[in-house]
Every structure is written in C-alpha cells, then in structure tokens.
Design an enzyme around this catalytic site. Structure first.
Site, PDB file in Angstrom:
ATOM      1  CE  LYS A 167     -39.327 -66.554  35.898  1.00 32.63           C
ATOM      2  NZ  LYS A 167     -40.673 -66.454  36.624  1.00 32.63           N
TER       3      LYS A 167
ATOM      4  CD  GLU B 180     -30.084 -55.660  30.496  1.00 30.04           C
ATOM      5  OE1 GLU B 180     -30.697 -56.583  29.879  1.00 30.04           O
ATOM      6  OE2 GLU B 180     -30.596 -54.804  30.866  1.00 30.04           O
TER       7      GLU B 180
ATOM      8  N   GLY C  10     -37.746 -64.251  39.929  1.00 34.73           N
ATOM      9  CA  GLY C  10     -36.547 -64.268  39.718  1.00 34.73           C
ATOM     10  C   GLY C  10     -35.469 -63.554  40.699  1.00 34.73           C
ATOM     11  NE  ARG C  11     -39.615 -59.620  43.514  1.00 37.05           N
ATOM     12  CZ  ARG C  11     -40.226 -59.172  41.994  1.00 37.05           C
ATOM     13  NH1 ARG C  11     -39.455 -59.114  40.843  1.00 37.05           N
ATOM     14  NH2 ARG C  11     -41.550 -59.744  42.520  1.00 37.05           N
TER      15      ARG C  11
ATOM     16  CD  GLU D  95     -37.585 -56.891  39.696  1.00 36.86           C
ATOM     17  OE1 GLU D  95     -37.773 -57.944  39.692  1.00 36.86           O
ATOM     18  OE2 GLU D  95     -37.056 -56.290  39.196  1.00 36.86           O
TER      19      GLU D  95
ATOM     20  CG  HIS E 114     -16.338 -43.662  59.834  1.00 41.13           C
ATOM     21  ND1 HIS E 114     -15.412 -42.785  60.406  1.00 41.13           N
ATOM     22  CD2 HIS E 114     -16.318 -44.458  59.959  1.00 41.13           C
ATOM     23  CE1 HIS E 114     -15.424 -43.568  60.861  1.00 41.13           C
ATOM     24  NE2 HIS E 114     -15.442 -44.738  61.047  1.00 41.13           N
TER      25      HIS E 114
ATOM     26  CE  LYS F 276     -36.888 -56.031  31.356  1.00 42.55           C
ATOM     27  NZ  LYS F 276     -37.402 -56.926  31.443  1.00 42.55           N
TER      28      LYS F 276
END
Ligand code: F6P
Length: 502
Positions: free
Chosen positions: A190, A196, A243-244, A329, A360, A469
């Site tokens: 965005k 990254e 974004g999410r 977030e 398990h 950041k």
C-alpha cells in the site's frame, strides 16, 4: 463512550461462581445463542453467558449504538480519526453505502477490478506459469490464506507463491524452484515504502532480468514509478482501505490468478453476504455483533487473556496467522479515540493451530493449564474429499474438544481431574468454498470493528509498529560497519555480531 464495565461486572461475578456446564440446560439457550447467516453458523452456547448477561450486553450494544456505528463504517465516515480516514473495505465487495464517499469508493473499486481482469487475461494468454506475490502483513496474509485454502480447487491456471520475509533464505528457497522467464512478480505494498517488500522487490527484479513481468499494487503511484514500474502495470490501492482489510482489492490479485475470476467473485460475494447481514440483522441475531460481544465479555469481564483460533480443516491452517494481524493490529490499543487511557484490558493474544494436530501439542494446556484460554472452533460440515471416515473422526474431535473444555470431568486424582469451565465459540461452515470463506473473513472483520466500538478505540491505525521500523533504519548502517546507533545493550550485541562476522 465505551462499554460500562461496572454495569456488567455483577453478571460476570454471578456467572464465574456457576459451573459452565450448569448453564447449558437453560430453556431457549440453544436457540438464542445459535445464529446463522451467509452459509455459516455461530454457536455461543458454550460461552459463559446466560440470558440476563446477554440482555445486559445487548443493552450496552444499544447504548453504544453499534448498529449505527456499523452504518457509519459502510458510509465512509472517518472511523480512523488518527489518520482522518474512513475504512471502506466494504465498498470493495458490496454496494451498501448510500453516501457520496461510499459510492465513489465502490466505483473506484469496480474500475480497478476491471483493470485487474484485463491484466489477468493478458497473463492468462501468455506463457507465464508462476506468479510470485511479494508483500508483508496485510499485503500478504489474507491472499496467502485464501490461496492456500482454495487454490487447489481453483480454476486459475497459475502456480501462485508468496514472499514476505526480508530473510534472504525465504527468497533463496522460493527462487530455487522457479524459472524467471515464466514467472510474473506482483509487488504488493500500500505504501510502497515497506523495507521488506522493497528489498525483495529489488531482488526479484534482478532475478527476472527483464522487468516487463513486474507489476505493482499500491496506493503510492509515484513510488512505484520511481521503482521503475510504469502506470499500466500498476493496480491501485487507496488510503481508505487498511492493509489488513485489503484482500478484497487488487492486493488479492494473486487470489484472482489462483482461483480464476469466478473464484474471486465468489469470495467477494460471500463477504457481501456477510456485509448485508452485519448491517441489517437485528442485534440479537447478528453474527458479527454477538461474536464481538462474546469477545469483549471474555476479555474485559472474565479477564481471559488469549484467544486460540482452532480451525478443524487443514485448508484453514493459515487462519490463525491472518487473524493474529487482523485482531492484534486492530485492537492492540491502550488509549481510546480521544487519547484517554482505557479502563479495561483490550486485545487478547491471538494464536492457534489446526485440529486435530493441535490436540497433540498444546491442548493439554487448554484443558489443565492454570490460564483459561478462550477458543474459536471452526469446522466445515461437508468436506471436498471422499474420505468419509476421516471427516467423521475430524468432526467428532471438534465436538469432543469443545465439550471437554466446557464440562471437564471430576476425578479424585488431581492429575486426572479436568476442571472444565473453559468457554468456546463454534463456527460451522456448510462447506469450504470461496463464498463461505469470504463470509467467514468478513465476519471476523466486522466483529473486530464492533469490538473496537465497544472499547472506544481505533481499529484502523497501527502506530505501534512504527518505532521498531525507525530504529531498524537507524541500525542498518551500523550493521554494514559505519556509524553508531542503538543503546548500550544494542551496541554490545552489534559489536559481537561484527566480531563474529570478521
Ligand atoms: O508494519 C505494519 C504494516 O503497516 C501493516 O499494517 C501492513 O499491512 C504492512 O505493514 C504492509 O504495509 P504495506 O502494504 O504498505 O507494504
């Protein structure tokens, strides 16, 4: 305005003194706590709630005007005041807002979808076999989840891969199996400023050798152009989509390419089904609203610190990771919209894993640990395979676990005693297809928003991620040997790393 805790506390005290299983016989409980819409059902029957507590919660929902706050979301009111923005992800998939803002957003979303279709058709006609979608957080988790869940059955003709982590091992591992001349790369960001994604984008641009097969999805056209991607290979994002909450936009182009047009359309249609339900169902029958009330009840009134997301369907293995970002977030906030400190616990820690595998590994702690964990069990009634015995076993485990957690079993031997009293919700999908998955994800989006309204916090900003950041940017030169950054402890570690690297 936020939820009135003292008003609800007496209900919580009363119910905490009652064995959970003792609530289950209440007349009308099952009907009241089971709601269905959009091809899925939500069963809150194993929550620590009774009729008076639910009535009190619904009264709070009324006082806090949850239905009109939901309407405000759809109409594009600035529900994200710290960034002075609306959050119009609903306009990406449904046309339920009447305001000029909502209508304009919907029109832009439709135009972008048309462009996405045209570019998809171009790719489908060419010789590309593999698609790599590069992005992180909201630009990765939703599309990755949907492609992982449904890609196998989709009609798309591409193999779709995802690259998120800045760790070069991730890129190295992925590229080993790919041919650059038959691969297209989608850079999804965005902001087009995420470290990254830009680093991996450069790495992949070099690997491709020819940037004709490089595309971008972004709200920052100038930065994409600077990166060398011309406008005709850029699909838009907008500041009015978080974004999410963005998998429904061109951020989900990888979904379109993996599932085919029909699959992507069905995903959006399922989300639109849930939008219509969330907007107009009566509060007492509204899945999103009831899910949100139960979540806030567990966290703020019963002080349950974590939520385990437990999909009993291998195809939903990435759902816990997706919901971690969506919930944590969005709701990981300690101040209200006006900046004042909240007077309650807010976000739970979200975690989880698929059943039956998780039984398990960590279920021991769910049954007998000292900390009570709230659980969302998610199951699928009709499978898409012919292995009937496996499916029966899967569903019997799903049902058994929620019963065992709630009811427990007494034993004179403390090691063999199951205390019970551990609440859960159960969401059942008729089957796992694009439409129901769209509805499921939209249900969680709406629940998260309504939880934020109940707590009076902003679900749509994420200032908390910025400091790390900034510090990483300052430390980057120090890692390549120049300059000093960080506090004394960080510098010590840096010195050790440099020494070890020679
Ligand atoms: O660091 C958090 C975050 O901003 C998320 O909110 C977002 O989904 C992710 O980074 C990726 O951001 P972008 O799409 O701008 O690269």
């Amino acid at each position: 305005m936020s939820i009135d805790l003292p008003l609800l506390a007496s209900h919580a005290h009363r119910l905490q003194a009652t064995p959970l299983a003792a609530l289950f016989g209440d007349a009308g409980r099952a009907e009241r706590l089971l709601v269905q819409a959009a091809g899925l059902s939500l069963d809150l029957g194993r929550q620590r709630l009774d009729a008076p507590a639910l009535d009190a919660l619904l009264a709070e929902a009324h006082r806090l005007r949850l239905p009109s706050r939901m309407r405000a979301l759809f109409e594009g009111e600035p529900v994200n005041p710290t960034e002075s923005r609306p959050a119009l992800h609903t306009a990406l998939r449904s046309d339920l807002g009447a305001s000029a803002t909502a209508r304009a957003a919907h029109a832009e979303a439709l135009a972008a979808r048309q462009r996405m279709e045209a570019l998809s058709a171009e790719l489908e006609q060419g010789s590309i076999t593999d698609i790599v979608s590069v992005g992180i957080g909201g630009s990765d988790l939703g599309p990755r989840l949907v492609v992982d869940a449904l890609g196998e059955r989709g009609s798309g003709r591409f193999r779709v891969h995802f690259l998120a982590n800045v760790d070069g091992h991730a890129a190295a591992r992925l590229l080993r199996g790919l041919d650059p001349s038959r691969t297209a790369v989608l850079l999804v960001s965005k902001s087009f400023g995420t470290q990254e994604t830009l680093l991996n984008g450069r790495l992949l641009r070099d690997w491709l050798g020819d940037d004709a097969r490089l595309y971008a999805i972004t709200a920052n056209l100038p930065r994409a152009a600077e990166f060398g991607i011309p406008g005709d290979r850029v699909l838009p994002m907008w500041d009015w989509v978080g974004g999410r909450y963005s998998l429904w936009s061109a951020v989900g182009w990888s979904i379109r390419l993996a599932l085919g047009r029909d699959g992507f359309d069905a995903l959006l249609a399922g989300a639109a089904d849930m939008d219509a339900h969330a907007l107009s169902a009566a509060p007492a029958r509204n899945l999103a609203l009831l899910h949100a009330l139960a979540a806030v009840w567990n966290r703020s009134l019963l002080a349950i610190p974590t939520l385990a997301v437990l999909p009993y369907d291998d195809r939903l293995g990435l759902l816990p990771a997706f919901l971690q970002q969506l919930v944590m977030e969005s709701l990981g906030k300690r101040v209200r919209l006006d900046g004042s400190a909240v007077d309650t616990e807010t976000v739970p820690v979200v975690w989880g894993g698929v059943g039956t595998n998780s039984q398990h590994s960590f279920f021991q702690a769910l049954h007998q640990g000292t900390q009570i964990v709230a659980c969302d069990f998610i199951g699928v009634i009709a499978p898409d395979h012919v292995h009937v015995d496996n499916h029966r076993a899967l569903l019997s485990n799903l049902l058994a676990q929620s019963e065992a957690l709630a009811c427990g079993r007494a034993s004179a031997d403390p090691h063999r005693h199951y205390p019970g009293g551990r609440p859960s919700s159960m969401i059942l999908l008729e089957r796992l297809d694009a439409r129901r998955l769209g509805a499921l994800l939209a249900l969680y989006e709406h629940s998260v928003y309504l939880q934020s309204v109940l707590w009076g916090i902003n679900a749509f900003d994420q200032w908390g991620v910025e400091l790390g950041k900034e510090l990483a940017d300052q430390l980057l030169p120090a890692l390549s040997g120049s300059g000093l950054a960080g506090d004394s402890l960080t510098r010590d570690v840096l010195a050790r790393i440099r020494k070890a690297q020679g």
